[in-house]
Design an enzyme around this catalytic site. Structure first.
Site, PDB file in Angstrom:
ATOM      1  N   CYS A  87      28.888  26.382  -3.963  1.00  0.00           N
ATOM      2  CA  CYS A  87      27.555  26.216  -3.739  1.00  0.00           C
ATOM      3  C   CYS A  87      26.578  25.234  -4.180  1.00  0.00           C
ATOM      4  O   CYS A  87      25.921  25.404  -4.829  1.00  0.00           O
ATOM      5  CB  CYS A  87      27.119  27.630  -4.645  1.00  0.00           C
ATOM      6  SG  CYS A  87      27.364  26.990  -6.290  1.00  0.00           S
ATOM      7  N   ARG A  98      34.116  35.585 -19.108  1.00  0.00           N
ATOM      8  CA  ARG A  98      33.948  36.080 -18.012  1.00  0.00           C
ATOM      9  C   ARG A  98      35.068  37.040 -17.052  1.00  0.00           C
ATOM     10  O   ARG A  98      34.661  37.673 -16.461  1.00  0.00           O
ATOM     11  CB  ARG A  98      33.516  34.802 -16.632  1.00  0.00           C
ATOM     12  CG  ARG A  98      32.167  34.336 -16.859  1.00  0.00           C
ATOM     13  CD  ARG A  98      32.107  32.927 -16.791  1.00  0.00           C
ATOM     14  NE  ARG A  98      31.999  32.516 -14.846  1.00  0.00           N
ATOM     15  CZ  ARG A  98      30.828  32.766 -13.551  1.00  0.00           C
ATOM     16  NH1 ARG A  98      29.957  32.893 -15.190  1.00  0.00           N
ATOM     17  NH2 ARG A  98      31.207  32.715 -13.029  1.00  0.00           N
ATOM     18  N   ASP A 117      36.859  28.613  -5.400  1.00  0.00           N
ATOM     19  CA  ASP A 117      35.221  28.677  -4.932  1.00  0.00           C
ATOM     20  C   ASP A 117      35.259  28.241  -6.361  1.00  0.00           C
ATOM     21  O   ASP A 117      35.143  28.260  -7.388  1.00  0.00           O
ATOM     22  CB  ASP A 117      35.121  29.705  -4.884  1.00  0.00           C
ATOM     23  CG  ASP A 117      33.926  30.515  -4.849  1.00  0.00           C
ATOM     24  OD1 ASP A 117      33.872  29.133  -4.348  1.00  0.00           O
ATOM     25  OD2 ASP A 117      33.257  31.753  -5.898  1.00  0.00           O
ATOM     26  N   LYS A 160      33.828  38.036  -5.094  1.00  0.00           N
ATOM     27  CA  LYS A 160      35.699  37.319  -3.419  1.00  0.00           C
ATOM     28  C   LYS A 160      36.220  37.992  -4.357  1.00  0.00           C
ATOM     29  O   LYS A 160      36.749  38.487  -2.676  1.00  0.00           O
ATOM     30  CB  LYS A 160      35.084  35.943  -3.949  1.00  0.00           C
ATOM     31  CG  LYS A 160      33.432  34.973  -3.049  1.00  0.00           C
ATOM     32  CD  LYS A 160      33.843  33.640  -2.930  1.00  0.00           C
ATOM     33  CE  LYS A 160      32.851  32.858  -2.865  1.00  0.00           C
ATOM     34  NZ  LYS A 160      31.680  32.867  -4.579  1.00  0.00           N
ATOM     35  N   ALA A 172      38.186  32.388 -10.442  1.00  0.00           N
ATOM     36  CA  ALA A 172      37.717  33.765  -9.729  1.00  0.00           C
ATOM     37  C   ALA A 172      36.457  34.608 -10.687  1.00  0.00           C
ATOM     38  O   ALA A 172      35.714  35.682  -9.892  1.00  0.00           O
ATOM     39  CB  ALA A 172      38.843  35.016  -9.676  1.00  0.00           C
ATOM     40  N   ALA A 173      36.523  34.667 -11.542  1.00  0.00           N
ATOM     41  CA  ALA A 173      35.014  35.011 -11.931  1.00  0.00           C
ATOM     42  C   ALA A 173      33.641  34.819 -11.572  1.00  0.00           C
ATOM     43  O   ALA A 173      33.198  34.151 -11.180  1.00  0.00           O
ATOM     44  CB  ALA A 173      35.129  35.601 -13.783  1.00  0.00           C
ATOM     45  N   PRO A 174      33.218  36.030 -11.319  1.00  0.00           N
ATOM     46  CA  PRO A 174      32.959  36.919 -12.420  1.00  0.00           C
ATOM     47  C   PRO A 174      33.533  38.382 -10.887  1.00  0.00           C
ATOM     48  O   PRO A 174      33.917  39.443 -11.347  1.00  0.00           O
ATOM     49  CB  PRO A 174      31.592  37.676 -11.962  1.00  0.00           C
ATOM     50  CG  PRO A 174      30.824  36.785 -11.613  1.00  0.00           C
ATOM     51  CD  PRO A 174      31.358  35.538 -11.339  1.00  0.00           C
ATOM     52  N   GLY A 175      33.868  37.813  -9.775  1.00  0.00           N
ATOM     53  CA  GLY A 175      35.287  38.524  -9.233  1.00  0.00           C
ATOM     54  C   GLY A 175      34.527  39.094  -7.930  1.00  0.00           C
ATOM     55  O   GLY A 175      34.905  39.803  -7.127  1.00  0.00           O
ATOM     56  N   ASP A 221      43.844  28.542 -17.037  1.00  0.00           N
ATOM     57  CA  ASP A 221      43.869  27.179 -16.544  1.00  0.00           C
ATOM     58  C   ASP A 221      44.278  27.238 -14.652  1.00  0.00           C
ATOM     59  O   ASP A 221      45.453  26.767 -15.005  1.00  0.00           O
ATOM     60  CB  ASP A 221      44.452  25.883 -17.257  1.00  0.00           C
ATOM     61  CG  ASP A 221      43.462  24.356 -16.840  1.00  0.00           C
ATOM     62  OD1 ASP A 221      42.606  24.470 -15.552  1.00  0.00           O
ATOM     63  OD2 ASP A 221      43.140  23.317 -17.671  1.00  0.00           O
TER      64      ASP A 221
HETATM   65  C1  LIG Z   1      31.588  29.143  -8.607  1.00  0.00           C
HETATM   66  S1  LIG Z   1      32.572  30.605 -10.068  1.00  0.00           S
HETATM   67  C2  LIG Z   1      33.707  31.677  -9.506  1.00  0.00           C
HETATM   68  C3  LIG Z   1      33.133  32.808  -8.624  1.00  0.00           C
HETATM   69  C4  LIG Z   1      33.730  33.444  -8.023  1.00  0.00           C
HETATM   70  N1  LIG Z   1      34.708  33.197  -7.056  1.00  0.00           N
HETATM   71  C5  LIG Z   1      33.363  35.044  -7.627  1.00  0.00           C
HETATM   72  O1  LIG Z   1      32.944  35.015  -6.015  1.00  0.00           O
HETATM   73  O2  LIG Z   1      32.462  35.242  -8.073  1.00  0.00           O
HETATM   74  C6  LIG Z   1      33.469  29.076 -10.217  1.00  0.00           C
HETATM   75  C7  LIG Z   1      34.633  29.866 -11.823  1.00  0.00           C
HETATM   76  O3  LIG Z   1      35.569  28.644 -12.243  1.00  0.00           O
HETATM   77  C8  LIG Z   1      35.533  29.462 -13.478  1.00  0.00           C
HETATM   78  N2  LIG Z   1      36.243  27.862 -13.906  1.00  0.00           N
HETATM   79  C9  LIG Z   1      36.072  26.212 -14.100  1.00  0.00           C
HETATM   80  N3  LIG Z   1      36.974  25.758 -14.117  1.00  0.00           N
HETATM   81  C10 LIG Z   1      37.965  26.143 -14.589  1.00  0.00           C
HETATM   82  C11 LIG Z   1      38.785  25.957 -14.349  1.00  0.00           C
HETATM   83  N4  LIG Z   1      39.916  24.789 -14.827  1.00  0.00           N
HETATM   84  N5  LIG Z   1      40.719  26.877 -13.570  1.00  0.00           N
HETATM   85  C12 LIG Z   1      39.863  27.687 -13.696  1.00  0.00           C
HETATM   86  N6  LIG Z   1      38.938  28.421 -13.684  1.00  0.00           N
HETATM   87  C13 LIG Z   1      37.729  27.697 -13.970  1.00  0.00           C
HETATM   88  C14 LIG Z   1      34.165  28.980 -14.480  1.00  0.00           C
HETATM   89  O4  LIG Z   1      35.072  30.139 -15.199  1.00  0.00           O
HETATM   90  C15 LIG Z   1      33.788  30.014 -13.137  1.00  0.00           C
HETATM   91  O5  LIG Z   1      33.842  30.993 -13.348  1.00  0.00           O
END
Ligand SMILES: C[S@@+](CC[C@H](N)C(=O)[O-])C[C@H]1O[C@@H](n2cnc3c(N)ncnc32)[C@H](O)[C@@H]1O
Length: 428
Positions: A367, A281, A317, A258, A253-256, A303
């Site tokens: 993306c 993040r 995402d 969506k 979800a980060a940085p949030g 996780d």
């Molecule tokens: C594309 S970004 C998300 C952007 C976010 N949905 C937004 O719209 O602001 C992908 C995210 O996946 C996180 N990530 C990577 N591996 C992960 C895992 N195993 N569990 C949860 N988050 C994970 C990353 O830290 C990153 O913040």
């Protein structure tokens, strides 16, 4: 620091330092730039120098390696000073003597002025071309050779348009945050601030046509009344279609950005559980969600590959290669790493499988333009057709066949003036 009367050397010095950070730490220019306190004018100039140089890194380094066989071994700051000078003389229309002079001034501090002068004088006469077709395209369109082969297999001749669009600035889109304001108020505010807007197919999203001051630098942006978010990225939460009162799981979800859109579509009613594996993040996300007035979210560092939480709908995402966002993040072209890519594919698969265990309806998005991260990840799942105001998925790619290509969505920078995205909806 000595400066030319136009202050150019200051910008080049800072741009060289930014490029050094980008290369060493594999971060974006925006992130590196945020570490410096600069006035608006210098910031724009440094940003432009860094972006324009980084975009053309392969062609610039081609020139420098032919001009100096030990180029790779030179101090990183000096390397970037020379790169900027080559950008100036080959692409910006600055007279070579003037570009060299600026670089030499910066090199004096390190007693490297003789070398820099000699290399740049040679660079002046190097032609940027190759006998090899792919290498030549790579030098002309500023993309790595693997990307060119990939894009040609994916899109045929249209690949050249994609790469051209990747080198251009894509439109800025503004999403009204209806938790804090209304579409009409934001439209009036921005127009009063001389931001020219155009409607999009989403009521709450406008395309920015022109501005005196960038909408991200205006007060209502800091107050969270609108966010800067790509149109196709906004469409992800629309496809998820969260309703007030529902329970939603956002697994990466980060940085949030969506998450906040999901909350707005739910009118802050119901519950969102927003996870991310990165503590840093998540901290940023907490601050952002507060500014945006989101009240129905629980945020956790966790996780998403194995977290258990029963929800009606889930969003993945996913972390990805970001090959759809090259226009904003040209460093993506040069920092692509096969091993990291393979491990990201495994995480995407685990996130998606876990989402389907936790929720009846799942939206998967990236993306990325790469089939491995998109069609190959969702193949074999129960895919539900979504409306697409953009394009459809890929049916065939290098021997891979995807029967559900017309149920999923893809966007491309050259076709839609948005980032390259993939969106698919699945049922458990
Ligand atoms: C594309 S970004 C998300 C952007 C976010 N949905 C937004 O719209 O602001 C992908 C995210 O996946 C996180 N990530 C990577 N591996 C992960 C895992 N195993 N569990 C949860 N988050 C994970 C990353 O830290 C990153 O913040």
């Amino acid at each position: 620091m000595s400066t030319r009367s136009d202050g150019v050397v200051v910008s080049q010095d800072l741009a060289a330092r930014i490029l050094e950070i980008v290369e060493k730490e594999k971060v974006s220019i925006k992130s590196a730039l945020s570490r410096f306190k600069l006035n608006q004018e210098i910031r724009s100039s440094v940003y432009a120098y860094s972006m324009e140089t980084l975009k053309r890194l392969n062609a610039i380094d081609h020139v420098l390696k032919l001009s100096c066989p030990k180029f790779e071994k030179i101090d990183p700051y000096i390397k970037n000073v020379m790169r900027i000078a080559v950008y100036e003389m080959k692409y910006k229309g600055v007279h070579p003597a003037l570009a060299t002079d600026s670089a030499v001034r910066l090199a004096k501090k390190f007693k490297m002025e003789k070398l820099v002068n000699a290399v740049l004088r040679k660079a002046e006469n190097v032609e940027i071309k190759s006998e090899d077709k792919i290498k030549n395209l790579s030098l002309e369109y500023f993309h790595p050779e693997w990307f060119i082969k990939y894009a040609l297999d994916l899109l045929g001749d249209e690949a050249l348009e994609l790469m051209r669009a990747n080198n251009e600035v894509l439109p800025t889109y503004v999403r009204v945050n209806e938790l804090k304001s209304s579409v009409e108020s934001v439209r009036r505010y921005l127009e009063e601030k001389k931001v020219q807007l155009r409607e999009t197919f989403l009521d709450e999203v406008f395309e920015v046509l022109s501005y005196e001051k960038h909408p991200a630098a205006l007060e209502w942006h800091s107050e969270g009344k609108y966010v800067i978010q790509d149109l196709v990225s906004c469409y992800v939460s629309v496809v998820l279609d969260p309703k007030p009162g529902e329970t939603i799981l956002d697994l990466a979800a980060a940085p949030g950005i969506k998450t906040s859109h999901i909350a707005a579509l739910m009118q802050n009613e119901g519950k969102i559980l927003a996870l991310d594996i990165s503590k840093e993040r998540v901290e940023k996300m907490k601050t952002k969600l507060k500014i945006l007035g989101v009240k129905n979210v629980e945020v956790k560092v966790a996780d998403g590959c194995n977290f258990k939480f029963e929800a009606e709908k889930a969003l993945v995402d996913a972390p990805c290669s970001s090959t759809g966002s090259i226009s904003d993040y040209p460093n993506v072209k040069w920092s692509f790493d096969k091993r990291k890519f393979e491990s990201t594919l495994k995480i995407q698969k685990k996130l998606l499988d876990n989402a389907l265990k936790n929720a009846c309806e799942v939206i998967y998005s990236t993306c990325s333009i790469m089939v491995e991260e998109n069609e190959m990840q969702v193949k074999g799942k129960k895919i539900v057709k979504i409306d697409s105001p953009f394009s459809r998925g890929v049916e065939k790619f290098r021997g891979f066949v995807f029967e559900d290509w017309d149920k999923v969505l893809r966007s491309y920078p050259h076709r839609h003036r948005t980032s390259g995205f993939f969106i698919a909806k699945m049922k458990r």
